[in-house]
Design a protein around this motif. Sequence first.
Motif, PDB file in Angstrom:
ATOM      1  N   LEU A   1       4.255   6.384  -1.468  1.00  0.00           N
ATOM      2  CA  LEU A   1       3.176   7.367  -1.405  1.00  0.00           C
ATOM      3  C   LEU A   1       3.686   8.634  -0.725  1.00  0.00           C
ATOM      4  N   ASP A   2       3.427   9.792  -1.347  1.00  0.00           N
ATOM      5  CA  ASP A   2       3.832  11.047  -0.732  1.00  0.00           C
ATOM      6  C   ASP A   2       2.821  11.461   0.338  1.00  0.00           C
TER       7      ASP A   2
ATOM      8  N   SER B   1      -5.479   8.739   2.053  1.00  0.00           N
ATOM      9  CA  SER B   1      -5.827   7.348   2.389  1.00  0.00           C
ATOM     10  C   SER B   1      -6.110   7.154   3.865  1.00  0.00           C
ATOM     11  N   GLY B   2      -5.678   8.101   4.698  1.00  0.00           N
ATOM     12  CA  GLY B   2      -5.834   7.960   6.147  1.00  0.00           C
ATOM     13  C   GLY B   2      -4.885   6.951   6.758  1.00  0.00           C
ATOM     14  N   LEU B   3      -3.796   6.635   6.065  1.00  0.00           N
ATOM     15  CA  LEU B   3      -2.933   5.520   6.451  1.00  0.00           C
ATOM     16  C   LEU B   3      -2.428   5.598   7.890  1.00  0.00           C
TER      17      LEU B   3
ATOM     18  N   TYR C   1      -1.977   0.062  -3.167  1.00  0.00           N
ATOM     19  CA  TYR C   1      -3.384   0.136  -2.792  1.00  0.00           C
ATOM     20  C   TYR C   1      -3.492   0.279  -1.278  1.00  0.00           C
ATOM     21  N   VAL C   2      -4.397   1.129  -0.834  1.00  0.00           N
ATOM     22  CA  VAL C   2      -4.746   1.243   0.580  1.00  0.00           C
ATOM     23  C   VAL C   2      -6.237   0.971   0.702  1.00  0.00           C
ATOM     24  N   ASP C   3      -6.571  -0.047   1.471  1.00  0.00           N
ATOM     25  CA  ASP C   3      -7.970  -0.451   1.659  1.00  0.00           C
ATOM     26  C   ASP C   3      -8.671  -0.689   0.329  1.00  0.00           C
ATOM     27  N   GLY C   4      -7.944  -1.322  -0.585  1.00  0.00           N
ATOM     28  CA  GLY C   4      -8.508  -1.712  -1.864  1.00  0.00           C
ATOM     29  C   GLY C   4      -8.552  -0.623  -2.919  1.00  0.00           C
ATOM     30  N   VAL C   5      -8.080   0.582  -2.579  1.00  0.00           N
ATOM     31  CA  VAL C   5      -8.115   1.719  -3.508  1.00  0.00           C
ATOM     32  C   VAL C   5      -6.706   2.036  -3.978  1.00  0.00           C
ATOM     33  N   SER C   6      -6.535   2.238  -5.280  1.00  0.00           N
ATOM     34  CA  SER C   6      -5.232   2.560  -5.858  1.00  0.00           C
ATOM     35  C   SER C   6      -4.897   4.033  -5.631  1.00  0.00           C
ATOM     36  N   TYR C   7      -3.620   4.297  -5.282  1.00  0.00           N
ATOM     37  CA  TYR C   7      -3.144   5.663  -5.092  1.00  0.00           C
ATOM     38  C   TYR C   7      -1.929   5.914  -5.981  1.00  0.00           C
TER      39      TYR C   7
ATOM     40  N   LEU D   1      -0.767  -8.923  -8.375  1.00  0.00           N
ATOM     41  CA  LEU D   1      -2.212  -8.882  -8.206  1.00  0.00           C
ATOM     42  C   LEU D   1      -2.774  -7.739  -9.047  1.00  0.00           C
ATOM     43  N   SER D   2      -3.915  -7.987  -9.656  1.00  0.00           N
ATOM     44  CA  SER D   2      -4.609  -6.953 -10.408  1.00  0.00           C
ATOM     45  C   SER D   2      -5.334  -6.020  -9.440  1.00  0.00           C
ATOM     46  N   ALA D   3      -5.896  -4.941  -9.976  1.00  0.00           N
ATOM     47  CA  ALA D   3      -6.656  -4.017  -9.144  1.00  0.00           C
ATOM     48  C   ALA D   3      -7.845  -4.717  -8.496  1.00  0.00           C
ATOM     49  N   ASP D   4      -8.542  -5.553  -9.268  1.00  0.00           N
ATOM     50  CA  ASP D   4      -9.685  -6.283  -8.721  1.00  0.00           C
ATOM     51  C   ASP D   4      -9.250  -7.263  -7.638  1.00  0.00           C
ATOM     52  N   GLN D   5      -8.128  -7.923  -7.862  1.00  0.00           N
ATOM     53  CA  GLN D   5      -7.636  -8.878  -6.867  1.00  0.00           C
ATOM     54  C   GLN D   5      -7.193  -8.162  -5.593  1.00  0.00           C
TER      55      GLN D   5
END
Length: 267
Positions: A121-122, A129-131, A153-159, A199-203
Amino acid sequence: GTDHNGTLTGGDWRYNQYSVNVQDNTTTTDGAVTVTQGKLEGLSLSSISFDGTDDVVKSSGTTDIMNDKDATLSFWIKGAVGSAKTILESNNHYNEALMYSRNGNEIRLYSTTTSTDEWGLDATQVTASGLYNGAWHHMVWVLDNGGQSHSIYVDGVSYPVTFVSTNNHVVDWNGISVGGEYADMTGSMKDIRFYDYHLSADQAASLYSGSYNVTPLWNWKFDEGTGNVSNSGSNGTTEDLTVTNATWVNGTLDLDSTLTIAANGTL
């Protein structure tokens, strides 16, 4: 104090994973827990803190954790970490796999096993994401062995993934080191997992929310609270991580009034 009342819906309490110790006052034994002016200590609140100076949590050897196969890596992280600091790396050599904080505002996975591979991630995505904002964040890295179809993914969200090199990337983890070796990070870590599939996005979102209950191949929960960190993954392999200089942090939920968890899950 304030009473907090609510109902747990669409979930269940996993006492074996998140054990609760009532440190003072009253506990009933009919399936309900009542605490007044006390503390709840949860194993899921435990973590290890790294101060940036000679702290590391690592394997004793170079066990094949995940080599030459599709994989998913996940963990919880907290802190600003620092510039060019180790988050995770292969214990055999960081050139096999090094996840680090480039410039203190990016996160990258680097490897020179077969070619120079680097991606992550740049600064724009890390900021979005607030990482590194000092709060706890959950990361999932879906690793495409021999290819470039990675997901983060960060906190369940794809970046969006930034590719520094366009080579076919290799998954190569032989033992793990956490928080240090190449360079020592400042922050906290817990619950490191390796799944031997994508893992999929949902997983990934379910894993973040706590509803993906499939045991990973490797799992270091960091819930011991003292001593070393043990693997509780499905492979049943003894692969303790030795804690050197890093500090255990055992969190508690402090109460200034009464909290009751009824047998039916009602708070």
